[in-house]
Design a protein around this motif. Structure first.
Motif, PDB file in Angstrom:
ATOM      1  N   ALA A  23      31.484  45.914  43.534  1.00  0.00           N
ATOM      2  CA  ALA A  23      31.771  47.354  43.516  1.00  0.00           C
ATOM      3  C   ALA A  23      33.028  47.670  44.310  1.00  0.00           C
ATOM      4  CB  ALA A  23      30.574  48.130  44.077  1.00  0.00           C
ATOM      5  N   ALA A  24      33.221  46.977  45.445  1.00  0.00           N
ATOM      6  CA  ALA A  24      34.410  47.206  46.273  1.00  0.00           C
ATOM      7  C   ALA A  24      35.682  46.785  45.544  1.00  0.00           C
ATOM      8  CB  ALA A  24      34.274  46.460  47.595  1.00  0.00           C
ATOM      9  N   ILE A  25      35.619  45.668  44.827  1.00  0.00           N
ATOM     10  CA  ILE A  25      36.772  45.197  44.070  1.00  0.00           C
ATOM     11  C   ILE A  25      37.142  46.192  42.965  1.00  0.00           C
ATOM     12  CG2 ILE A  25      37.380  43.504  42.269  1.00  0.00           C
ATOM     13  CD1 ILE A  25      38.144  42.582  44.985  1.00  0.00           C
ATOM     14  N   LEU A  26      36.138  46.701  42.255  1.00  0.00           N
ATOM     15  CA  LEU A  26      36.402  47.672  41.188  1.00  0.00           C
ATOM     16  C   LEU A  26      37.057  48.926  41.754  1.00  0.00           C
ATOM     17  CD1 LEU A  26      33.138  47.458  39.037  1.00  0.00           C
ATOM     18  CD2 LEU A  26      35.347  46.391  38.579  1.00  0.00           C
ATOM     19  N   GLU A  27      36.577  49.347  42.922  1.00  0.00           N
ATOM     20  CA  GLU A  27      37.176  50.539  43.550  1.00  0.00           C
ATOM     21  C   GLU A  27      38.627  50.269  43.931  1.00  0.00           C
ATOM     22  OE1 GLU A  27      36.353  53.605  47.299  1.00  0.00           O
ATOM     23  OE2 GLU A  27      34.951  51.971  46.874  1.00  0.00           O
ATOM     24  N   ASP A  28      38.887  49.116  44.510  1.00  0.00           N
ATOM     25  CA  ASP A  28      40.265  48.765  44.890  1.00  0.00           C
ATOM     26  C   ASP A  28      41.175  48.686  43.662  1.00  0.00           C
ATOM     27  OD1 ASP A  28      39.434  48.621  47.496  1.00  0.00           O
ATOM     28  OD2 ASP A  28      39.278  46.426  47.544  1.00  0.00           O
ATOM     29  N   ALA A  29      40.610  48.226  42.532  1.00  0.00           N
ATOM     30  CA  ALA A  29      41.405  48.076  41.312  1.00  0.00           C
ATOM     31  C   ALA A  29      41.479  49.364  40.502  1.00  0.00           C
ATOM     32  CB  ALA A  29      40.808  46.958  40.452  1.00  0.00           C
ATOM     33  N   GLY A  30      40.725  50.390  40.904  1.00  0.00           N
ATOM     34  CA  GLY A  30      40.729  51.646  40.166  1.00  0.00           C
ATOM     35  C   GLY A  30      40.071  51.531  38.800  1.00  0.00           C
ATOM     36  N   ILE A  31      39.037  50.692  38.706  1.00  0.00           N
ATOM     37  CA  ILE A  31      38.331  50.486  37.430  1.00  0.00           C
ATOM     38  C   ILE A  31      36.992  51.214  37.497  1.00  0.00           C
ATOM     39  CG2 ILE A  31      37.292  48.777  35.884  1.00  0.00           C
ATOM     40  CD1 ILE A  31      39.357  46.766  36.964  1.00  0.00           C
ATOM     41  N   GLU A  32      36.728  52.084  36.521  1.00  0.00           N
ATOM     42  CA  GLU A  32      35.515  52.891  36.530  1.00  0.00           C
ATOM     43  C   GLU A  32      34.587  52.508  35.373  1.00  0.00           C
ATOM     44  OE1 GLU A  32      36.834  56.922  36.363  1.00  0.00           O
ATOM     45  OE2 GLU A  32      37.577  56.936  38.435  1.00  0.00           O
ATOM     46  N   ASN A  33      33.302  52.853  35.538  1.00  0.00           N
ATOM     47  CA  ASN A  33      32.287  52.639  34.488  1.00  0.00           C
ATOM     48  C   ASN A  33      32.295  51.199  33.981  1.00  0.00           C
ATOM     49  OD1 ASN A  33      31.622  55.442  34.534  1.00  0.00           O
ATOM     50  ND2 ASN A  33      33.412  55.843  33.242  1.00  0.00           N
ATOM     51  N   PHE A  34      32.220  50.285  34.921  1.00  0.00           N
ATOM     52  CA  PHE A  34      32.294  48.866  34.570  1.00  0.00           C
ATOM     53  C   PHE A  34      31.230  48.109  35.360  1.00  0.00           C
ATOM     54  CE2 PHE A  34      34.102  44.580  34.397  1.00  0.00           C
ATOM     55  CZ  PHE A  34      34.565  44.522  33.089  1.00  0.00           C
ATOM     56  N   ARG A  35      30.486  47.233  34.661  1.00  0.00           N
ATOM     57  CA  ARG A  35      29.443  46.428  35.285  1.00  0.00           C
ATOM     58  C   ARG A  35      29.857  44.955  35.283  1.00  0.00           C
ATOM     59  NH1 ARG A  35      25.119  47.090  30.960  1.00  0.00           N
ATOM     60  NH2 ARG A  35      27.005  46.520  29.804  1.00  0.00           N
ATOM     61  N   PHE A  36      29.179  44.148  36.078  1.00  0.00           N
ATOM     62  CA  PHE A  36      29.480  42.717  36.069  1.00  0.00           C
ATOM     63  C   PHE A  36      29.271  42.146  34.670  1.00  0.00           C
ATOM     64  CE2 PHE A  36      29.111  38.233  36.789  1.00  0.00           C
ATOM     65  CZ  PHE A  36      29.923  37.972  37.880  1.00  0.00           C
ATOM     66  N   HIS A  37      28.235  42.626  33.966  1.00  0.00           N
ATOM     67  CA  HIS A  37      27.952  42.120  32.623  1.00  0.00           C
ATOM     68  C   HIS A  37      29.102  42.405  31.653  1.00  0.00           C
ATOM     69  CE1 HIS A  37      25.163  40.539  29.620  1.00  0.00           C
ATOM     70  NE2 HIS A  37      25.579  41.476  28.796  1.00  0.00           N
TER      71      HIS A  37
END
Length: 424
Positions: free
Chosen positions: A355-369
């Motif tokens: 979740a922290a990586i997605l926030e840093d990358a500015g990626i939303e509505n994305f799951r590990f799957h």
């Protein structure tokens, strides 16, 4: 113990280290012959009534019943005994009813069955508990279509497909209860979730990384690695100033932890998170550049179909090989590829870090799957045929793979060109 049972004597009774003891109800006109209070060493007090020599029935917790209430219940119990009531049969019936409630069965016999036979058993059980919370305390045989009407009213904001999946889960559980003779039958055999005019058909949507998002994800992972190395150096400086033993340096070629290699391997193999967690070095053959592993979800599907379970053979890309080679250099002494730094066993959760990586990358509505969806989408958009994609995704049914077919925008046009000829 010879004493007169009164409200005051009951409140004054306390536990004894020597063991439990009893005080009988006597000494007043209101006393009920056979009624007694049993006091445990812990101080717990319970009313009982003797219905015959050597036979007694529980009346209730003395902290919940007054003496007058206990006497009334004792009289009722003695009256039943006099009429030949079978208390053991009554207890068996109550236990059977309790065991046959949806919640009890879900957490009991069905849970053991689900763990052994349903790949996504945790999601299956959680879905039933969430959707059908209003009938968890109800005997399964007594769940009616009226209960289902209430369920649908509570789920109006949920997609029709989700409602149908929830009903499928519930009926699977009820059918299992019938098959194992926990209940004789259930009332939802003919029940269906019918669409209304208000229900809109939902289109299957596949969330995958765009080229820009993947670039930002990789940059965020690299930045996280750099910060981890810098933090380690600051820690070493702090330790040196105090004469402490220095923490090991994170070399430039080493991974700071398991998050980056796990994400990169997911992007390059399409492996599900659970299969990554359970990946061992015995599954990895770097010389042949492949992973040979029994895939959890696929194996459940084959077992249910009565087919032999065989390991999937997954080829490794150049980047996947490089990731695994570095992981082996760092952590090859462990059984699993991605081990817990605390227990040494397999990792079980990366939610917080991901979740922290997605926030840093500015990626939303994305799951590990969705990393798995990204892998499949890249294959389809590169022109790989659907059946090959199915094999690489370890799908048991090609229908599961066809959800990606629309991502190849010109595959239908190519089919027409092959059949009828393209433009001259």
């Amino acid at each position: 113990m010879a004493a007169t049972l009164t409200s005051n004597t009951i409140s004054g009774l306390s536990g004894r280290d020597s063991g439990p003891y009893e005080v009988r109800d006597k000494g007043s006109k209101q006393s009920v012959k056979g009624l007694l209070v049993r006091v445990q060493p812990s101080g717990t007090k319970t009313f009982y009534v003797e219905i015959a020599r050597g036979k007694r029935e529980r009346v209730g917790d003395a902290s919940q019943l007054t003496l007058a209430q206990a006497r009334n219940k004792a009289r009722e119990t003695l009256g039943k005994a006099a009429s030949g009531h079978d208390f053991q049969a009554e207890r068996r019936q109550k236990k059977a009813v309790a065991d046959s409630t949806l919640g009890a069965y879900l957490d009991g016999a069905f849970k053991a069955h689900a763990e052994a036979n349903i790949a996504s058993h945790k999601a299956f059980i959680a879905s039933i508990k969430r959707a059908f919370a209003h009938v968890l305390d109800k005997p399964m045989a007594e769940i009616t279509e009226l209960d289902m009407a209430k369920w649908r009213r509570n789920r109006t904001s949920v997609k029709l497909e989700t409602q149908r999946r929830e009903l499928t889960y519930l009926k699977a559980l009820l059918n299992h209860a019938v098959a194992t003779k926990v209940i004789p039958s259930h009332q939802l055999t003919q029940y269906r979730v019918k669409a209304t005019l208000a229900d809109k058909p939902s289109e299957a949507k596949v969330r995958y990384l765009s080229d820009d998002e993947e670039l930002r994800l990789r940059e965020a992972l690299d930045a996280r690695e750099r910060e981890a190395r810098a933090a380690r150096m600051r820690k070493r400086t702090w330790e040196a100033a105090r004469g402490y033993e220095l923490s090991p340096v994170i070399a430039a070629e080493d991974y700071a932890d398991h998050l980056k290699p796990m994400i990169l391997l997911a992007l390059n193999t399409g492996l599900r998170r659970g299969d990554l967690f359970s990946l061992t070095w015995d599954h990895v053959d770097l010389e042949k550049r492949q992973i040979r592993k029994i895939i959890g979800k696929t194996s459940h599907s084959r077992r249910k179909a009565g087919k032999q379970i065989e390991p999937a053979v997954l080829p490794l890309s150049r980047e996947a090989c490089a990731v695994l080679e570095q992981c082996r250099r760092q952590w090859g002494d462990y059984t699993t590829v991605f081990h817990s730094p605390i227990t040494g066993g397999p990792l079980t959760d990366v939610k917080k870090g991901f979740a922290a990586i997605l926030e840093d990358a500015g990626i939303e509505n994305f799951r590990f799957h969705d990393l798995r969806h990204t892998f499949a989408s890249r294959l389809v958009m590169a022109g790989v045929d659907i059946n090959t994609v199915r094999e690489l995704m370890t799908h048991a049914d090609i229908k599961m793979t066809l959800v990606y077919a629309h991502l190849s925008p010109d595959h239908k046009a190519k089919a027409l060109d092959m059949a009828f000829g393209g433009e001259g």
